[in-house]
Design a protein around this motif. Sequence first.
Motif, short mmCIF file in Angstrom:
data_model
loop_
_atom_site.label_atom_id
_atom_site.label_comp_id
_atom_site.label_asym_id
_atom_site.label_seq_id
_atom_site.Cartn_x
_atom_site.Cartn_y
_atom_site.Cartn_z
N ALA A 38 65.99 36.70 -51.84
CA ALA A 38 66.90 36.66 -52.98
C ALA A 38 66.35 35.77 -54.10
O ALA A 38 67.01 35.61 -55.13
N TYR A 39 65.12 35.23 -53.89
CA TYR A 39 64.51 34.33 -54.88
C TYR A 39 63.11 34.81 -55.24
O TYR A 39 62.50 35.62 -54.53
N LYS A 40 62.63 34.30 -56.32
CA LYS A 40 61.31 34.69 -56.81
C LYS A 40 60.61 33.49 -57.42
O LYS A 40 61.24 32.48 -57.78
N LEU A 41 59.28 33.61 -57.52
CA LEU A 41 58.51 32.64 -58.30
C LEU A 41 58.44 33.16 -59.73
O LEU A 41 58.07 34.31 -59.97
N TYR A 42 58.80 32.31 -60.65
CA TYR A 42 58.85 32.70 -62.06
C TYR A 42 57.73 31.95 -62.79
O TYR A 42 57.66 30.71 -62.77
N PHE A 43 56.82 32.71 -63.40
CA PHE A 43 55.65 32.16 -64.08
C PHE A 43 55.84 32.28 -65.59
O PHE A 43 56.24 33.34 -66.08
N ILE A 44 55.50 31.22 -66.31
CA ILE A 44 55.59 31.28 -67.78
C ILE A 44 54.49 30.41 -68.39
O ILE A 44 54.22 29.30 -67.92
N SER A 45 53.84 30.96 -69.40
CA SER A 45 52.77 30.24 -70.12
C SER A 45 52.84 30.62 -71.59
O SER A 45 53.10 31.79 -71.92
#
Length: 558
Positions: free
Chosen positions: A282-289
């Motif tokens: 129910a969760y995820k790794l969220y990547f932002i750059s």
Amino acid sequence: MPKESVKESGYRKNFSLIVTFIGLISALFILSLFLAFNFSKKKIEGDFVSAKTNVLEESIKPYNDFFLNKLPEISYYNGYLDSTTAAKFVDTILLKYPFIKRVVFFDAEVRNSRYEENGLNVGNFSAGMKSVYQFGTYISADSVKIFGENSIPSNTTLENFNELALKLYTFVHKLDTTRVPTQEDLFSNFSNIKPNRIDYFNIPRFEDLKVYKQMIGTKLPTEPVYQQDMLSFELDPMKIKIKNNRPLLYQSVRIEPVTYDPLETSSEYVTGEITLGGPFSAYKLYFISAKSFIKKEIFSYFFPIAALILIFYGLLLLVAFLIYRNLNINHKMFKLQYDFITNLTHEFKTPVSVIKIAGNNIKSAASISEREQKLYGKILDEEADKLNGLMNKLLAFTQIENKAIKLNEDRVDITEFIESTIDVHQLKHPDFKLTYEVTELTHFTTDPVLLGSLFDNLLENAYKYSPPDKKQMHITARLIKDKIVLRFKDAGIGIPASEINNIFKKFYRVQNQYNQAGSVGLGLAFCKELVNFMKGEISVRSVVGKGTEFKIVLPYIQ
């Protein structure tokens, strides 16, 4: 077309090819840089998508270690865990795996022919709880036991137990007792993975599983009882430590719910996500750059490639330069050789013509007077000397250059040597004013023939390149710190500064009014070779219109 014009045309054609070659490789260099940058850009953008898996794998390594290695250790106790042993076991887990926030321990048993009020009952098979304990960092000591004798379990506790107990019963009911089940089958049927929770029964021996199967349809006379412990692990995905192994690619990595959708999106940022999976699905790794952040990584990848391209481009430019330099040298050598042949032909042609004319006059004359005989004899002798001198100079130059002669060593009186040289040249050129000065030097050992050639060439040059009213030279000889320093100073036309570095080159001639009649261009080059052969040094200072001074330094040998 004259030969020189043809060569000049070929040189210009070759020069054009070199310029075209440089233009071509420059265009290829720019194109290569453009392609390399695009490749770097696509590579990093591709890495932003693909490297998320590596970050995920590194981040969930502790969970995988827990699930694959630590969880199966429960089966080592064969169902005989008690609250104290379970507490010690759980303490090690809580310390090592911070994402486990609570562990519920079910002290349970499997019976034959008994109804379990707090458990699962199917036919003669029953699985029930004797007591339930909870462990966790923030659980106080008085709330550890949550179910026991004379108490009723919560619906959640009973539901979690019965769910896994039913899974156990289903597996045993379908069990093929003639074949040992695989570890994968056992593990998957004795565990239950739910969002943020893992329930696990200890895995019994195969012989015990056979008895479990008999219990389902048969009331056994011994009414066996088996200990069957269960642990339920409640997980907190927010406690997973993110290991960003690409910090130059991902500016920020965080755990968010799968349903997370940022309220503000901007074209200035690049984002990506990947689901955690398993109990964390129910969760995820969220990547932002930021795009500017990504651009730094693109350039860090691009610069080494650009450096290699630049080195290769530099090598090609060097090759082009060397080709051009060789073409230029060949062109200059051709011009020097052409001038040399032309001037040498002239130098030989003049005395040969004079000799031929004198010979024809003698041959055609009916009679020759004594005065005419002496005149023709003098002419023939002088012209023969010119030819012989020119040939000797060329031969000596070649011998010295190839070290084909040996340096003779004779003791020379410097004053007598200079005076005799001056007498010869004043006899030859009465209008040539020669003076000298000798300081702290009387005798030294050298090769008088080579030294005489050196003096003769410098004196002839001074006479040739001086105006009629300034044909003069002053010679000085000094002993300075075990070195003989000779100076030849004239009052001639001088040498332009741009020509100073070229005057000692073979076949090179300074263009001036005194060279219109031609010169082979070997005089000063011959002097240079002579001085080098005598292990000395020669240098020159000159001022146009005022004169030239040659300085020669030779080793002093007594």
